[in-house]
Design an enzyme around this catalytic site. Structure first.
Site, PDB file in Angstrom:
ATOM      1  N   ARG A  47       0.821  -1.208   0.000  1.00  0.00           N
ATOM      2  CA  ARG A  47       0.000   0.000   0.000  1.00  0.00           C
ATOM      3  C   ARG A  47       0.863   1.270   0.000  1.00  0.00           C
ATOM      4  O   ARG A  47       1.322   1.733   1.044  1.00  0.00           O
ATOM      5  CB  ARG A  47      -0.972  -0.008   1.187  1.00  0.00           C
ATOM      6  CG  ARG A  47      -1.929  -1.198   1.138  1.00  0.00           C
ATOM      7  CD  ARG A  47      -2.962  -1.149   2.245  1.00  0.00           C
ATOM      8  NE  ARG A  47      -3.864  -0.024   2.135  1.00  0.00           N
ATOM      9  CZ  ARG A  47      -4.916   0.027   1.319  1.00  0.00           C
ATOM     10  NH1 ARG A  47      -5.223  -1.004   0.556  1.00  0.00           N
ATOM     11  NH2 ARG A  47      -5.686   1.091   1.277  1.00  0.00           N
ATOM     12  N   CYS A  79     -24.032  -8.939   1.484  1.00  0.00           N
ATOM     13  CA  CYS A  79     -24.532  -9.550   0.249  1.00  0.00           C
ATOM     14  C   CYS A  79     -23.792 -10.828  -0.110  1.00  0.00           C
ATOM     15  O   CYS A  79     -24.382 -11.771  -0.638  1.00  0.00           O
ATOM     16  CB  CYS A  79     -24.462  -8.546  -0.896  1.00  0.00           C
ATOM     17  SG  CYS A  79     -22.802  -7.908  -1.245  1.00  0.00           S
ATOM     18  N   CYS A 111     -23.755  -4.225  -9.665  1.00  0.00           N
ATOM     19  CA  CYS A 111     -22.906  -4.437  -8.484  1.00  0.00           C
ATOM     20  C   CYS A 111     -21.553  -3.812  -8.770  1.00  0.00           C
ATOM     21  O   CYS A 111     -21.146  -3.712  -9.941  1.00  0.00           O
ATOM     22  CB  CYS A 111     -22.777  -5.940  -8.224  1.00  0.00           C
ATOM     23  SG  CYS A 111     -21.468  -6.432  -7.080  1.00  0.00           S
ATOM     24  N   ASP A 112     -20.821  -3.413  -7.738  1.00  0.00           N
ATOM     25  CA  ASP A 112     -19.524  -2.767  -7.972  1.00  0.00           C
ATOM     26  C   ASP A 112     -18.481  -3.750  -8.494  1.00  0.00           C
ATOM     27  O   ASP A 112     -17.427  -3.332  -8.980  1.00  0.00           O
ATOM     28  CB  ASP A 112     -19.019  -2.067  -6.709  1.00  0.00           C
ATOM     29  CG  ASP A 112     -18.582  -3.021  -5.627  1.00  0.00           C
ATOM     30  OD1 ASP A 112     -19.367  -3.926  -5.298  1.00  0.00           O
ATOM     31  OD2 ASP A 112     -17.473  -2.853  -5.094  1.00  0.00           O
ATOM     32  N   CYS A 136     -23.427 -29.321   0.280  1.00  0.00           N
ATOM     33  CA  CYS A 136     -22.439 -28.988   1.318  1.00  0.00           C
ATOM     34  C   CYS A 136     -23.134 -28.743   2.660  1.00  0.00           C
ATOM     35  O   CYS A 136     -24.129 -28.008   2.731  1.00  0.00           O
ATOM     36  CB  CYS A 136     -21.660 -27.743   0.909  1.00  0.00           C
ATOM     37  SG  CYS A 136     -20.449 -27.193   2.153  1.00  0.00           S
ATOM     38  N   CYS A 159     -13.312 -21.974  -1.784  1.00  0.00           N
ATOM     39  CA  CYS A 159     -14.245 -22.895  -1.139  1.00  0.00           C
ATOM     40  C   CYS A 159     -13.562 -23.806  -0.123  1.00  0.00           C
ATOM     41  O   CYS A 159     -14.024 -23.945   1.012  1.00  0.00           O
ATOM     42  CB  CYS A 159     -14.950 -23.738  -2.201  1.00  0.00           C
ATOM     43  SG  CYS A 159     -15.985 -25.055  -1.532  1.00  0.00           S
TER      44      CYS A 159
END
Length: 414
Positions: A134, A252, A273-274, A317, A346
């Site tokens: 950063r 979300c 959506c972004d 699952c 996953c």
């Protein structure tokens, strides 16, 4: 008029423009609106549109980027005034500012405090980890300035949610990263995995692997639940606790369907959506009632696809209710059954759920009985140590992974 909806409107007032050049950033190349500042006319139309189409009594705005503070103090002063102008009596606006913190001086903090903004502030744990990726636009490290911003916000009564990326670098120091964030004393932490790919679909080096992500989460979880319960909230753990207590996820990426967080770019264009700011996901503009856009087939189909396009592995699952297949943007893996569309991390999440589910279910039970955090930690720690009493290095790990203990949870047992 179309029925009002419950939604959060993400607004990118300066597009993806930013005053930092983080090495893992995926937003900067997205120049949908040319990174021009949102006009006052567009800002007013967006705020009025959101309020007019919200079911209320809380109207949610998320200010995002790039770096939204580049729009300037006066822009946000006007935004707050417009919210007050159009809000019906008895309603309120919830504002969340996602920022790198470099611009937040006393004047900024005063405005944010006076208008009750929640803040999500990006900081990657320790100085060493943060400054690995950063940098500002002049290639200078930023950790000390961001840390000072955290302290300044606290002086103004704001306890920012600390947003920490989990990269191939930060993942090597889970205890150090977590401890540094905890010790900043804001009480809120999010761990955001970095999953970046090149144009050919290849995973980029800064991305965390599933195994690394699982190990990171399990290590942090053990530090949190046995030592810091009640002192700090970690988003994924808090969401899991809420689900196990009978509630619904509030974010979300853990919900069964999505599509209730549309994003408005600086030019007033609105997208699904972004993470899907592309021409084929443009659902309308500031001129269109948001409730109508959310009711239209393109957005309905987008939101429902999160559920209908689950792989069979996901559907069967035991942890599906805890993650719902995660965010569609990262469902690009072909699983061992040959199914495309598996969430990339996953196996890491499954590892975490295997380790965390038992203690979390016991936490829910003890909470319901009225136990307080210190007593719960003592009880959970005692049970965990009992579990390990007769487990040797080469015995099967008690988490149920099927691995030997030395290759699984033994290194981080409490």
């Amino acid at each position: 008029m179309t029925d009002r909806k419950q939604f959060s409107l993400m607004i990118k007032p300066i597009g993806s423009a930013c005053n930092m050049r983080c090495r893992y950033c995926y937003y900067l190349p997205v120049h949908v609106s040319g990174n021009k500042k949102m006009s006052p006319e567009t800002l007013e139309k967006l705020i009025k549109n959101a309020i007019d189409n919200s079911e209320g009594p809380t109207v949610s705005f998320i200010w995002h980027g790039g770096e939204p503070t580049l729009a300037g103090l006066d822009f946000f002063r006007v935004a707050c005034d417009l919210e007050k102008k159009y809000l019906p009596e008895g309603w309120e606006c919830w504002n969340n500012l996602q920022t790198n913190g470099l611009a937040l001086d006393d004047e900024w903090c005063s405005l944010l405090s006076d208008n009750h903004f929640d803040i999500g502030l990006s900081i990657d744990g320790t100085e060493l980890n943060h400054d690995y990726y950063r940098f500002d636009t002049e290639d200078r490290p930023t950790y000390s300035r961001v840390r000072d911003t955290v302290l300044r916000l606290k002086q103004y009564g704001i306890r920012p949610d600390l947003l920490c990326t989990v990269t191939s670098h930060t993942v090597k120091d889970p205890v150090g990263v977590y401890s540094a964030l905890r010790d900043l004393g804001t009480g809120w932490i999010q761990f955001i995995p970095v999953i970046n790919r090149d144009p050919y679909g290849n995973i980029l080096p800064e991305s965390v692997t599933p195994e690394q992500y699982g190990d990171f989460l399990c290590t942090v979880f053990n530090r949190w639940i046995y030592h810091d319960l009640g002192k700090v909230n970690i988003q994924l753990f808090t969401e899991m606790l809420n689900i196990l207590s009978g509630g619904s996820p509030s974010v979300c990426w853990l919900q069964e369907t999505c599509g209730a967080v549309p994003v408005a770019e600086a030019d007033g264009a609105i997208y699904s959506c972004d993470h899907f700011v592309r021409k084929d996901y443009r659902i309308g503009s500031v001129e269109d009632p948001i409730s109508g856009l959310l009711s239209d087939n393109p957005q309905n189909s987008f939101g429902l696809a999160k559920k209908t396009q689950l792989t069979e592995k996901c559907r069967s699952c035991p942890y599906l209710r805890l993650c719902n297949g995660q965010c569609p943007k990262d469902r690009f893996l072909v699983n061992e059954l040959g199914e495309p569309g598996q969430y990339y991390l996953c196996e890491g999440l499954r590892q975490f759920f295997r380790v965390a589910l038992g203690p979390m279910e016991e936490l829910v039970r003890l909470n319901a009985m009225g136990y307080k955090s210190p007593d719960i930690m003592v009880s959970l720690l005692s049970k965990e140590r009992d579990l390990w009493k007769n487990i040797g290095r080469n015995d099967p790990c008690p988490c149920g992974s099927g691995k030997k203990a030395k290759k699984c949870c033994l290194p981080r047992r409490p």
